[in-house]
Design a protein around this motif. Structure first.
Motif, PDB file in Angstrom:
ATOM      1  N   LEU A 524       0.823  -1.202   0.000  1.00 55.86           N
ATOM      2  CA  LEU A 524       0.000   0.000   0.000  1.00 55.86           C
ATOM      3  C   LEU A 524       0.862   1.259   0.000  1.00 55.86           C
ATOM      4  N   ASN A 525       2.015   1.219   0.656  1.00 55.92           N
ATOM      5  CA  ASN A 525       2.925   2.367   0.626  1.00 55.92           C
ATOM      6  C   ASN A 525       3.375   2.679  -0.791  1.00 55.92           C
ATOM      7  N   TYR A 547       2.809  22.753  -3.053  1.00 52.38           N
ATOM      8  CA  TYR A 547       2.791  21.379  -3.556  1.00 52.38           C
ATOM      9  C   TYR A 547       3.276  20.407  -2.486  1.00 52.38           C
ATOM     10  N   GLU A 548       4.408  20.726  -1.859  1.00 54.77           N
ATOM     11  CA  GLU A 548       4.971  19.837  -0.852  1.00 54.77           C
ATOM     12  C   GLU A 548       4.081  19.734   0.383  1.00 54.77           C
ATOM     13  N   ASN A 549       3.474  20.845   0.789  1.00 58.30           N
ATOM     14  CA  ASN A 549       2.581  20.804   1.948  1.00 58.30           C
ATOM     15  C   ASN A 549       1.364  19.939   1.674  1.00 58.30           C
ATOM     16  N   SER A 550       0.807  20.068   0.464  1.00 61.01           N
ATOM     17  CA  SER A 550      -0.358  19.257   0.104  1.00 61.01           C
ATOM     18  C   SER A 550       0.005  17.777   0.056  1.00 61.01           C
ATOM     19  N   LEU A 551       1.132  17.465  -0.558  1.00 64.99           N
ATOM     20  CA  LEU A 551       1.564  16.069  -0.626  1.00 64.99           C
ATOM     21  C   LEU A 551       1.889  15.525   0.760  1.00 64.99           C
ATOM     22  N   THR A 552       2.510  16.351   1.592  1.00 64.25           N
ATOM     23  CA  THR A 552       2.855  15.925   2.950  1.00 64.25           C
ATOM     24  C   THR A 552       1.610  15.546   3.739  1.00 64.25           C
ATOM     25  N   THR A 553       0.576  16.362   3.658  1.00 64.65           N
ATOM     26  CA  THR A 553      -0.656  16.086   4.394  1.00 64.65           C
ATOM     27  C   THR A 553      -1.271  14.764   3.957  1.00 64.65           C
ATOM     28  N   LYS A 554      -1.317  14.536   2.641  1.00 67.59           N
ATOM     29  CA  LYS A 554      -1.897  13.291   2.137  1.00 67.59           C
ATOM     30  C   LYS A 554      -1.087  12.080   2.576  1.00 67.59           C
ATOM     31  N   MET A 555       0.226  12.169   2.412  1.00 68.30           N
ATOM     32  CA  MET A 555       1.071  11.030   2.756  1.00 68.30           C
ATOM     33  C   MET A 555       1.034  10.733   4.249  1.00 68.30           C
ATOM     34  N   PHE A 556       1.004  11.773   5.076  1.00 66.73           N
ATOM     35  CA  PHE A 556       0.995  11.517   6.513  1.00 66.73           C
ATOM     36  C   PHE A 556      -0.325  10.900   6.960  1.00 66.73           C
ATOM     37  N   GLN A 559       0.040   7.303   6.067  1.00 64.65           N
ATOM     38  CA  GLN A 559       0.997   6.595   6.904  1.00 64.65           C
ATOM     39  C   GLN A 559       0.512   6.506   8.349  1.00 64.65           C
ATOM     40  N   PHE A 560      -0.198   7.523   8.810  1.00 76.85           N
ATOM     41  CA  PHE A 560      -0.739   7.510  10.166  1.00 76.85           C
ATOM     42  C   PHE A 560      -1.655   6.302  10.355  1.00 76.85           C
ATOM     43  N   VAL A 561      -2.581   6.134   9.428  1.00 77.31           N
ATOM     44  CA  VAL A 561      -3.498   4.996   9.524  1.00 77.31           C
ATOM     45  C   VAL A 561      -2.743   3.690   9.308  1.00 77.31           C
ATOM     46  N   ASN A 562      -1.786   3.706   8.385  1.00 74.32           N
ATOM     47  CA  ASN A 562      -1.072   2.481   8.028  1.00 74.32           C
ATOM     48  C   ASN A 562      -0.218   1.959   9.184  1.00 74.32           C
ATOM     49  N   TYR A 563       0.507   2.867   9.852  1.00 69.43           N
ATOM     50  CA  TYR A 563       1.434   2.448  10.892  1.00 69.43           C
ATOM     51  C   TYR A 563       0.775   2.315  12.269  1.00 69.43           C
ATOM     52  N   LEU A 661      11.098  13.662  -4.416  1.00 69.65           N
ATOM     53  CA  LEU A 661      10.561  14.156  -3.148  1.00 69.65           C
ATOM     54  C   LEU A 661      11.653  14.600  -2.185  1.00 69.65           C
ATOM     55  N   GLY A 662      12.920  14.508  -2.601  1.00 72.34           N
ATOM     56  CA  GLY A 662      14.012  15.014  -1.786  1.00 72.34           C
ATOM     57  C   GLY A 662      14.066  14.349  -0.413  1.00 72.34           C
ATOM     58  N   LEU A 663      14.016  15.190   0.629  1.00 68.90           N
ATOM     59  CA  LEU A 663      14.106  14.701   2.008  1.00 68.90           C
ATOM     60  C   LEU A 663      12.737  14.381   2.599  1.00 68.90           C
ATOM     61  N   PHE A 664      11.735  14.236   1.755  1.00 70.56           N
ATOM     62  CA  PHE A 664      10.391  13.989   2.257  1.00 70.56           C
ATOM     63  C   PHE A 664      10.333  12.741   3.136  1.00 70.56           C
ATOM     64  N   TYR A 665      10.956  11.661   2.672  1.00 68.83           N
ATOM     65  CA  TYR A 665      10.887  10.410   3.424  1.00 68.83           C
ATOM     66  C   TYR A 665      11.700  10.472   4.709  1.00 68.83           C
ATOM     67  N   GLU A 666      12.721  11.320   4.741  1.00 68.26           N
ATOM     68  CA  GLU A 666      13.469  11.497   5.988  1.00 68.26           C
ATOM     69  C   GLU A 666      12.579  12.183   7.031  1.00 68.26           C
ATOM     70  N   TYR A 667      11.859  13.228   6.599  1.00 68.50           N
ATOM     71  CA  TYR A 667      10.894  13.880   7.490  1.00 68.50           C
ATOM     72  C   TYR A 667       9.828  12.885   7.943  1.00 68.50           C
ATOM     73  N   LEU A 668       9.290  12.139   6.994  1.00 68.39           N
ATOM     74  CA  LEU A 668       8.201  11.218   7.310  1.00 68.39           C
ATOM     75  C   LEU A 668       8.646  10.179   8.322  1.00 68.39           C
ATOM     76  N   GLU A 669       9.846   9.650   8.144  1.00 67.05           N
ATOM     77  CA  GLU A 669      10.371   8.660   9.088  1.00 67.05           C
ATOM     78  C   GLU A 669      10.467   9.233  10.496  1.00 67.05           C
ATOM     79  N   MET A 670      10.957  10.469  10.614  1.00 65.01           N
ATOM     80  CA  MET A 670      11.124  11.073  11.927  1.00 65.01           C
ATOM     81  C   MET A 670       9.787  11.458  12.561  1.00 65.01           C
ATOM     82  N   VAL A 671       8.838  11.930  11.763  1.00 64.10           N
ATOM     83  CA  VAL A 671       7.544  12.316  12.321  1.00 64.10           C
ATOM     84  C   VAL A 671       6.748  11.078  12.736  1.00 64.10           C
TER      85      VAL A 671
END
Length: 901
Positions: A524-525, A547-556, A559-563, A661-671
């Motif tokens: 699903l990821n 763009y990044e803020n919108s994508l961040t909200t969707k991905m989180f 991931q919130f529900v997933n994890y 997405l650059g450092l997006f996944y690094e942020y996501l991992e830490m959050v």
């Protein structure tokens, strides 16, 4: 679209039937003297001339050693591909024409190109891009880039902790501190007002790369069906170019001998990314200078979060040690382990038919472990973490404001950030700007925007519901497989053997369900990442930050529900709605609801968090270290037959590309980790300690990865950490509720307190203190085995020929006028749980809001600096402007006087 041309710009003559831009004879003659001759076998479109490599592997310049390489484009020469099929030649020729048209467009905008064939593979062509001074000045004004006016003369106040900072900072003799300047948006007409000592160094390499990337993303290469095709990203996606990147300044492990090279990459590796530098503070100014503000703000946030975790880890460790020591005085655990108490209590089966009766004392070891985590120290730590997270977020806002001032990004979003080229290309509707009251173009009407938002929201909700459905499917799987494993056991009459066999179905079910859940999460990821990008592209945000803020909200959200869904299920649903042995609750009328493990759901949640946090951290670090290293090793092996000297651009090409997405996944991992640390910390006080150890390694792994294994990122500006800030604030608010509910509904703390103060009987008279003796027997209800229904009646007989069994609940015993209904003890416990949640939430929220009010987002010192800088900047510009006007009038008066004389 904000294209800029000057008097020397070249115009395209025509567009072919296929949509490619064709260069006229006049243009060809104009550019020929500067860039070389056309290839005989190519169409009449311009292509960069190919020159021989000058064997200077450290060079960052064209072959003339004068023009700096600001960007590199890489493509594969179609004419040298072997054994081409006839069906592919047409496709390759179209790609070649599009690339030539694109390079012509780059020339039109003033960029200079030089092509070199690769040393390791003759099919690869490297097109080096240089932005001349006039182009840099023009686009710096278009992009509203802030540049130095004069050195900053404001004195910094010395902190009382400067001595501590100096002990762990990199020596100023190694990394010299950057000189601070007052800055203003660049204006080409006011060039003399800016602090220009050297034209070659006025625009830093990071700024030059930003400007070139801005041009690359907006140059057209085709027009087909009245639709413009433009931008390097589309050319990369279609394979016309294989790569596009700015250059590293040198090798990471060897200092460059070139005098023009600042060797910043070498310094970053030695003082920041090297494993032996883990105890040093990060050289954030150099990170920001080399990689841009966006990368700098990430590492600044990660470092600050890690330092704040140190306090939480110390308190959490103390609470853990308190719980570990309290095992010795844990009365209810001793009763469970006592063979005369727990060894005589027969517990009812937890599934229908084939499940066996079991003795309570088999949970002895788990009850001892539960004493560690389910203690008074856990309550104290949960309240502390509610306050800690507020302190972290508030102090980070202050630190972020300081970085905005120091890195000059205070007004970035309002002044410097440009619309995305995809947004500009679709601007066809005219609206009135409410601020300027002037007409401007937008890509869609208000109604169209509402439709897009509704569609995107529906798509996100659909995928979130899909995750919920997968979680429900896993639960149904657990219930059905547990029943299958249990029914496959042979009938046992010997107590200990039956107990040993009883644990096998739960173990097998948990292992297989965890494997399936992990596979589903990963699949699903992968799918949702692509879907989230498609949805965000359809939304068409105006700027990259949007763009990044919108994508961040969707991905989180995903991931919130997933994890966290499995953790929420164990904490708040598993074992809560199971009924009682005579009337169990079924899913879909078939599957009996799952009960907690014999040791309780809190211990199961602790185990789940330990596995997820520890396993996720280990897996991510191995993946981040091993995967890019292996890929780069394979790439180097393929080019091992090349000549000894390989140019800088070719060395960088063999590194791993930076993802879109650059450092997006690094942020996501830490959050996500931040969520585990705060949301369920009441069940696992060692979570901050695990996070601290992981983050100390994470900082250096990320630094090592981007410095040694990745191509250089395009330096980008960023004012803050974007949508991650409100996401963490939301998680912090939710954490107070989840921890209060964990203590109230998942742990046994409230029932024990109610028993201690209300139902325990003092052993020696009425004036002695109440004790926890008798708690276990008092909190287990009695069930008559003849009251089992036929479909749930166990096939085995109870141990020791008892006619009753016990189960975890507060219900009246058989023979009572309200048998099997909830007892008064149950309602006392429920009232105490609700009262505890309300009191704890109000106390923690009150303290949080008082702390938020007491700590301003911007410190007085930073606010004064901002005001002072703004005042001095306006004063400098005003005085210089008045001086220029006075000089003009003085010269005019002198001319008039000379004529009169």
């Amino acid at each position: 679209m904000a294209f800029v041309s000057d008097e020397t710009s070249l115009e395209m003559d025509e567009i072919s039937e296929d949509g490619e831009v064709i260069v006229s004879d006049e243009m060809e003659q104009t550019i020929m003297p500067t860039y070389g001759t056309m290839q005989d076998n190519l169409p009449r479109t311009y292509t960069a001339d190919i020159v021989e490599f000058n064997q200077n592997e450290d060079s960052l310049y064209f072959n003339d050693n004068q023009r700096r390489i600001d960007y590199v484009l890489v493509y594969e020469d179609e004419l040298l591909k072997e054994q081409l099929k006839n069906t592919k030649k047409g496709v390759l020729r179209k790609q070649m024409k599009k690339r030539q048209a694109y390079e012509s467009g780059l020339m039109k905008h003033g960029l200079q190109l030089e092509a070199t064939r690769a040393v390791s593979d003759e099919k690869l062509i490297f097109v080096k891009v240089h932005a001349p001074w006039d182009v840099l000045c023009t686009y710096a004004e278009v992009m509203h880039i802030k540049l130095p006016l004069q050195p900053n003369d404001l004195k910094n106040r010395r902190s009382a902790f400067n001595w501590f900072t100096r002990c762990f900072s990199v020596s100023e003799n190694i990394i010299k501190p950057e000189q601070e300047f007052f800055t203003a948006p660049f204006e080409k007409d006011r060039l003399s007002e800016f602090h220009i000592q050297d034209k070659d160094n006025f625009f830093t390499p990071a700024t030059r790369s930003r400007i070139v990337q801005f041009i690359l993303s907006r140059v057209e290469y085709a027009v087909k069906d009245n639709v413009k095709k433009f931008g390097i990203n589309k050319l990369l996606d279609s394979g016309i170019y294989k790569a596009a990147f700015p250059l590293h300044d040198c090798k990471f492990n060897v200092k460059s001998s070139d005098e023009k090279c600042p060797n910043e990459r070498y310094l970053l590796f030695r003082e920041w990314a090297h494993p032996f530098s883990f105890f040093k503070l990060q050289p954030l100014d150099l990170v920001r200078k080399y990689y841009g503000e966006k990368v700098g703000i990430y590492f600044a946030w990660l470092g600050y979060y890690t330092r704040m975790l140190l306090l939480a880890a110390i308190v959490g460790l103390c609470c853990f040690l308190y719980g570990y020591k309290s095992q010795e005085t844990c009365t209810w655990s001793k009763e469970v382990c006592d063979p005369n108490i727990g060894g005589q209590i027969i517990m009812c089966p937890q599934c229908d038919l084939r499940c066996n009766y079991w003795l309570l004392n088999i949970t002895c070891e788990s009850s001892k472990k539960l004493c560690i985590f389910d203690s008074f120290g856990t309550l104290v730590f949960a309240v502390f973490m509610g306050i800690w997270v507020t302190l972290f977020l508030e102090f980070w806002k202050r630190r972020q404001a300081e970085l905005e001032y120091e890195w000059d990004t205070v007004e970035f979003l309002e002044q410097e950030e440009q619309p995305l080229p995809e947004y500009e290309a679709r601007c066809t509707h005219v609206v009135i700007n409410p601020i300027t009251q002037q007409e401007e173009l937008v890509p869609y009407t208000t109604f169209g925007k509402c439709l897009r938002i509704a569609f995107c929201t529906s798509a996100v909700l659909f995928w979130i519901l899909l995750i919920v459905a997968s979680v429900v499917g896993i639960i149904v799987y657990r219930l059905s497989v547990f029943l299958v494993f249990s029914s496959s056991l042979p009938k046992q009459t010997n107590g200990p053997v039956a107990i040993q066999k009883y644990l096998t179905p739960q173990t097998a079910t948990t292992v297989t369900a965890s494997i399936i859940s992990f596979i589903i999460i990963m699949l699903l990821n992968i799918l949702y990442e692509k879907v989230a990008i498609m949805i965000t592209d359809f939304e068409l945000p105006r700027t990259k930050t949007d763009y990044e803020n919108s994508l961040t909200t969707k991905m989180f959200l995903f991931q919130f529900v997933n994890y966290y869904s499995s953790c929420f299920y164990i904490a708040f649903f598993k074992g809560k709605f199971v009924g009682y042995p005579g009337d169990p609750v079924y899913w879909f009328g078939r599957y009996r609801n799952e009960e907690c493990d014999p040791g309780g759901c809190l211990l199961e949640l602790t185990t789940q968090l330990t596995i997820i946090m520890g396993g996720k951290a280990i897996w991510n670090n191995i993946q981040e270290i091993l995967l890019p290293w292996v890929k780069n090793l394979v790439s180097r092996c393929r080019s091992s037959g090349a000549e000894r000297f390989m140019p800088r651009w070719e060395q960088d090409y063999h590194l791993q590309p930076v993802g879109k997405l650059g450092l997006f996944y690094e942020y996501l991992e830490m959050v996500i980790q931040f969520g585990f640390v705060t949301l369920f910390v009441a069940s696992f006080p060692l979570a901050p300690l695990l996070a601290l150890v992981n983050n100390l390694l994470e900082i250096r792994v990320d630094a090592w990865k981007i410095t040694t294994q990745w191509r250089r990122m395009v330096p980008e500006k960023a004012q803050d950490i974007g949508a991650w800030q409100p996401i963490m604030q939301g998680v912090a608010l939710l954490a107070v509720v989840t921890n209060a509910m964990l203590i109230a509904f998942t742990s046994d703390m409230i029932p024990r307190l109610v028993y201690y103060w209300s139902f325990s009987v003092p052993p020696y008279g009425n004036h002695s203190e109440p004790t926890m003796q008798g708690y276990i027997s008092n909190t287990l209800s009695i069930f008559e085995i003849y009251d089992f229904k036929n479909e749930s009646m166990p096939l085995d007989q109870p141990l020791f020929d008892r006619m009753t069994c016990r189960y975890r609940d507060f219900r009246y015993p058989p023979g009572h006028e309200h048998q099997y209904e909830h007892s008064i003890y149950y309602w006392h416990v429920i009232a105490a749980k609700l009262a505890f949640i309300i009191v704890m939430e109000h106390i923690v929220y009150s303290v949080k809001f008082m702390i938020s009010y007491a700590i301003p987002d911007v410190s007085n010192e930073t606010r004064d600096k901002l005001k002072r800088e703004k005042y001095l900047t306006q004063k400098i510009l005003h005085e210089r402007q008045m001086g220029n006007i006075a000089d003009r009038y003085w010269k005019t008066d002198n001319v008039l006087l000379s004529k009169l004389d």
